[in-house]
Enzyme design. Sequence first.
Site, PDB file in Angstrom:
ATOM      1  N   ARG A  29       0.821  -1.215   0.000  1.00 30.77           N
ATOM      2  CA  ARG A  29       0.000   0.000   0.000  1.00 30.77           C
ATOM      3  C   ARG A  29       0.860   1.272   0.000  1.00 30.77           C
ATOM      4  O   ARG A  29       0.478   2.296   0.570  1.00 30.77           O
ATOM      5  CB  ARG A  29      -0.973   0.038   1.180  1.00 30.77           C
ATOM      6  CG  ARG A  29      -2.072  -1.006   1.096  1.00 30.77           C
ATOM      7  CD  ARG A  29      -3.267  -0.616   1.968  1.00 30.77           C
ATOM      8  NE  ARG A  29      -4.105  -1.778   2.217  1.00 30.77           N
ATOM      9  CZ  ARG A  29      -4.379  -2.268   3.430  1.00 30.77           C
ATOM     10  NH1 ARG A  29      -3.890  -1.680   4.503  1.00 30.77           N
ATOM     11  NH2 ARG A  29      -5.136  -3.319   3.572  1.00 30.77           N
ATOM     12  N   ARG A  33      -3.255   6.434   0.934  1.00 31.28           N
ATOM     13  CA  ARG A  33      -3.835   7.611   1.573  1.00 31.28           C
ATOM     14  C   ARG A  33      -2.877   8.385   2.465  1.00 31.28           C
ATOM     15  O   ARG A  33      -3.196   9.499   2.876  1.00 31.28           O
ATOM     16  CB  ARG A  33      -5.069   7.188   2.377  1.00 31.28           C
ATOM     17  CG  ARG A  33      -6.237   6.742   1.498  1.00 31.28           C
ATOM     18  CD  ARG A  33      -7.412   6.245   2.326  1.00 31.28           C
ATOM     19  NE  ARG A  33      -7.097   4.961   2.950  1.00 31.28           N
ATOM     20  CZ  ARG A  33      -7.912   4.328   3.778  1.00 31.28           C
ATOM     21  NH1 ARG A  33      -9.079   4.875   4.112  1.00 31.28           N
ATOM     22  NH2 ARG A  33      -7.573   3.165   4.297  1.00 31.28           N
ATOM     23  N   ARG A  42      -7.355  11.337  -5.772  1.00 26.65           N
ATOM     24  CA  ARG A  42      -8.584  10.579  -5.502  1.00 26.65           C
ATOM     25  C   ARG A  42      -9.771  11.519  -5.370  1.00 26.65           C
ATOM     26  O   ARG A  42     -10.873  11.205  -5.850  1.00 26.65           O
ATOM     27  CB  ARG A  42      -8.425   9.738  -4.236  1.00 26.65           C
ATOM     28  CG  ARG A  42      -9.693   8.964  -3.893  1.00 26.65           C
ATOM     29  CD  ARG A  42      -9.449   7.873  -2.895  1.00 26.65           C
ATOM     30  NE  ARG A  42     -10.698   7.258  -2.458  1.00 26.65           N
ATOM     31  CZ  ARG A  42     -10.780   6.185  -1.689  1.00 26.65           C
ATOM     32  NH1 ARG A  42      -9.680   5.577  -1.270  1.00 26.65           N
ATOM     33  NH2 ARG A  42     -11.941   5.694  -1.330  1.00 26.65           N
ATOM     34  N   ASP A  79      -7.016  -3.378  -7.177  1.00 26.00           N
ATOM     35  CA  ASP A  79      -7.682  -3.987  -6.030  1.00 26.00           C
ATOM     36  C   ASP A  79      -7.893  -5.466  -6.308  1.00 26.00           C
ATOM     37  O   ASP A  79      -8.085  -5.869  -7.473  1.00 26.00           O
ATOM     38  CB  ASP A  79      -9.025  -3.310  -5.762  1.00 26.00           C
ATOM     39  CG  ASP A  79      -9.615  -3.705  -4.420  1.00 26.00           C
ATOM     40  OD1 ASP A  79      -9.222  -3.104  -3.403  1.00 26.00           O
ATOM     41  OD2 ASP A  79     -10.453  -4.624  -4.387  1.00 26.00           O
ATOM     42  N   TYR A 153     -15.139 -12.571  -0.028  1.00 26.23           N
ATOM     43  CA  TYR A 153     -15.892 -11.385  -0.435  1.00 26.23           C
ATOM     44  C   TYR A 153     -17.040 -11.759  -1.373  1.00 26.23           C
ATOM     45  O   TYR A 153     -18.147 -11.222  -1.259  1.00 26.23           O
ATOM     46  CB  TYR A 153     -14.965 -10.387  -1.136  1.00 26.23           C
ATOM     47  CG  TYR A 153     -13.964  -9.727  -0.234  1.00 26.23           C
ATOM     48  CD1 TYR A 153     -14.283  -8.573   0.487  1.00 26.23           C
ATOM     49  CD2 TYR A 153     -12.687 -10.242  -0.098  1.00 26.23           C
ATOM     50  CE1 TYR A 153     -13.360  -7.954   1.310  1.00 26.23           C
ATOM     51  CE2 TYR A 153     -11.745  -9.633   0.729  1.00 26.23           C
ATOM     52  CZ  TYR A 153     -12.092  -8.493   1.431  1.00 26.23           C
ATOM     53  OH  TYR A 153     -11.185  -7.886   2.254  1.00 26.23           O
TER      54      TYR A 153
END
Length: 343
Positions: A29, A33, A42, A79, A153
Amino acid sequence: MPENSDSQKLLLATLRGNKSDQTPVWLMRQAGRYLPEYRDLRAQKGGFLELCYDADAAAEVTMQPIDRFGFDGAILFSDILIVPHAMGQNLWFEAGEGPRLAPRMVESALSSLTAAPEHFEAIYATVRKVAARLDDKTTFMGFAGSPWTVSTYMLHGQGSKDHAVARKYAYRDEVAFSELIDAIIDNSVKYLLGQIEAGVDAVQLFDSWSGSLSPAQFEKWVIGPNATIISRLKDVYPEVPIIGFPKGAGDKLAAYARETGADAIGLDETVDPVVAHKNLPADIPVQGNLDPLALLAGGDALKKSAAHILETFSDRPHIFNLGHGIIKETPIEHVEKLLTLVR
């Protein structure tokens, strides 16, 4: 890719089993962010999935930590749920709550899904753009989620803490669950082959939730499917390294390393480096495994943790990384300090 370009890529050489005086480093990552430039982009694009499917924007995000820090590896910005989206599940992200998928496969048949291969094509476009921008010293890594993690998921329609929906489904209807796993395998192989053809140097298989399984289920739904994916990729691209990252594997880690055929093993932060070094095959490269919270904390905790990992793995090919993804509140100066410590 020209062969002479590979010789300058420290991380790629390490994945192939070469030991160097310098330890290559990248962070899971690393494009995310904690970077102000990521947050700005973003906000412009309006959402995470929109960013993933905009090839120009996703390529820019992939390059941001390379431009800022000069990591030895760039990891594709995407992703793990691109695979179920391309298989035909609807995918969206709820603000502050994470991904949602519909229909929930615990209630639906695979035959009800209509494939959407354009979602793969959007990611391949990103790969081509990044590959054209990277210098000849930076290794470019693609990735996919491993079948067990992706299935959790798909079945539940969202993330969960204990993955009970998927675990119960696997026990209750092994035939149907096997069909789902096989479909994820097929689509993951296609997806990763496409990434390699578009320009990545290596790939990583993320089994983020492998630690929730019993030993027998781990063998069946983690080791088995990952071994199949790796074998099929190697049939086509035997020279492309594959990193296996079975988060939470614990004492099943050595079996994973022996039986999947992965070229390198990613270690999460709960793994004792000394135990991993002792139990893993002596020639296999390892990746990891600084606790993301140690990086967040900085100071002596960061310095001591990094030094212990570097010392423990000094006798084998080692890629310095976190044990999981970088935390969004991590100060940029702590990342800079880590790079100084490693280099």
